[in-house]
Design an enzyme around this catalytic site. Structure first.
Site: not given
Ligand SMILES: Cc1cc2nc3c(=O)[nH]c(=O)nc-3n(C[C@H](O)[C@H](O)[C@H](O)COP(=O)(O)O)c2cc1C
Length: 367
Positions: A115, A137, A163, A239, A263
């Protein structure tokens, strides 16, 4: 959190056994952060219901004596049609954090998605072996965003996963009520913001929601993804896709895969269940890009269902962190084994020697 291995009591037979053990061990605000969804948690529940409603029609007398669940994911090979979903701050759940999860994923032969909010650096994870992907992100600062992409490439991540479903953080009422904030020793080490950020400041509500607002780009568009496409040769996965039109858009703009996902019920409460959205997306774009699924996968049977509905594979989220909390690296290994063994058993029972045969299975939706 004690680095206790799963030895006490009976061996867990299901992911739910691991969840129960993790929940007993974690402080309530951490098990809430992990298990919770947004709003009334309608979508969180709907994800499970939609998977339970998929009935698979087994085949018989195929003559197959074994099942091989090996999968091709984003041009690489994985021992299972499964990757560890990107999740923030693993060190909240165990001191060994992402390192333990990456090692367990490597040993199981499945990709680990790091992540943007990892509590272990990209460079440190490069030493864990195995296949790593990087989840992006998009930050407010484009320079810092592209720096992260560059570091992901340099540290050996093979795939980028952007994402798309977090323009703001969904309202997770458990975290708001708990005024959830990060402890001082856990932070997003890959971001520039130093040792402390708003994610550490208990305010009126969730400090993580405040951090998202401060750090993430609030108005991402396809133009951003086109810029990323121009800057990297790595495969790109989008995603958080639920509408077939968005999947077609992704394919048209040169994206390599989409993850059908809400999510894990943590963003728009009331969003369609991921498994319910999957067939429409496979029909719309499955011939042009790979389609993965997440949100609610809890067993090998669920993986079989997803592949029978046309997914190339799945991401697994919370079960991995329940394993981490309950038993560190060994706990994650245990969860990945439960899923892998369960999938092999389900394939045997459905008469499938490989995933190509699983994809040919009929499914019906029962209510
Ligand atoms: C604790 C937690 C942290 C998460 N952090 C991220 C993240 O940093 N980036 C991201 O794209 N998704 C994140 N997700 C969502 C997961 O990638 C995934 O979509 C979801 O957990 C799948 O559902 P499941 O938990 O039911 O398997 C997070 C989920 C959880 C439970």
């Amino acid at each position: 959190v004690p680095a206790q291995v799963l030895t006490a009591g009976a061996e867990p037979l299901t992911v739910d056994d691991v969840r129960v053990r993790a929940t007993e061990m974690l402080p309530p605000e951490l098990s809430d952060f992990l298990a919770g969804g947004a709003g009334a948690e309608t979508t969180l529940a709907a994800n499970r219901r939609a998977l339970d409603q998929v009935a698979v029609v087994p085949r018989v007398l195929s003559g197959a004596a074994a099942a091989d669940p090996g999968a091709g994911l984003l041009g690489g090979s994985s021992r299972l049609p499964l990757a560890v979903a990107p999740m923030a701050y693993h060190r909240l759940f165990h001191p060994a954090g992402e390192t333990a999860v990456a090692r367990a994923a490597a040993a199981a032969g499945v990709p680990f998605v790091v992540s943007t909010l990892s509590s272990t650096s990209l460079e440190e994870l490069a030493g864990t072996g195995g296949e790593r992907w990087f989840q992006l992100y998009w930050l407010r600062d484009d320079r810092e965003t592209f720096e992260l992409v560059h570091r992901a490439e340099q540290s050996g991540c093979r795939v980028l996963m952007v994402t798309a479903d977090v323009p703001i953080m969904g309202r997770r009422l458990r975290d708001v009520r708990n005024r959830f904030a990060l402890p001082p020793d856990v932070r997003a080490v890959n971001l520039r913001a130093g040792a402390r950020s708003v994610a550490h400041d208990p305010g009126a509500g969730s400090a993580l929601a405040a951090h998202t607002q401060a750090a993430f780009h609030p108005a991402l568009s396809w133009a951003h993804l086109e810029r990323l496409r121009d800057r990297t040769a790595l495969p790109i996965v989008v995603k958080g896709i639920l509408d077939p039109a968005d999947a077609r858009e992704a394919a048209a703009r040169g994206m390599d895969a989409v993850v059908v996902s809400n999510h894990g019920g943590r963003q728009l409460d009331g969003a369609v269940a991921a498994a319910a959205a999957l067939p429409g997306i496979v029909a719309a774009a499955g011939d042009r890009c790979q389609v993965l699924l997440d949100s609610g996968i809890r067993s090998g049977t669920d993986v079989l269902r997803a592949v029978a509905l046309g997914a190339a594979g799945v991401l697994v989220g919370r079960p991995v962190l329940w394993g981490l909390a309950a038993g560190g690296e060994a706990g994650v290994t245990q969860v990945l084994s439960l899923l892998g063994d369960g999938l092999r058993e389900a394939m045997r029972l459905a008469g499938c020697a490989d995933l190509a045969a699983v994809r040919q299975l009929r499914t019906t939706v029962v209510s």
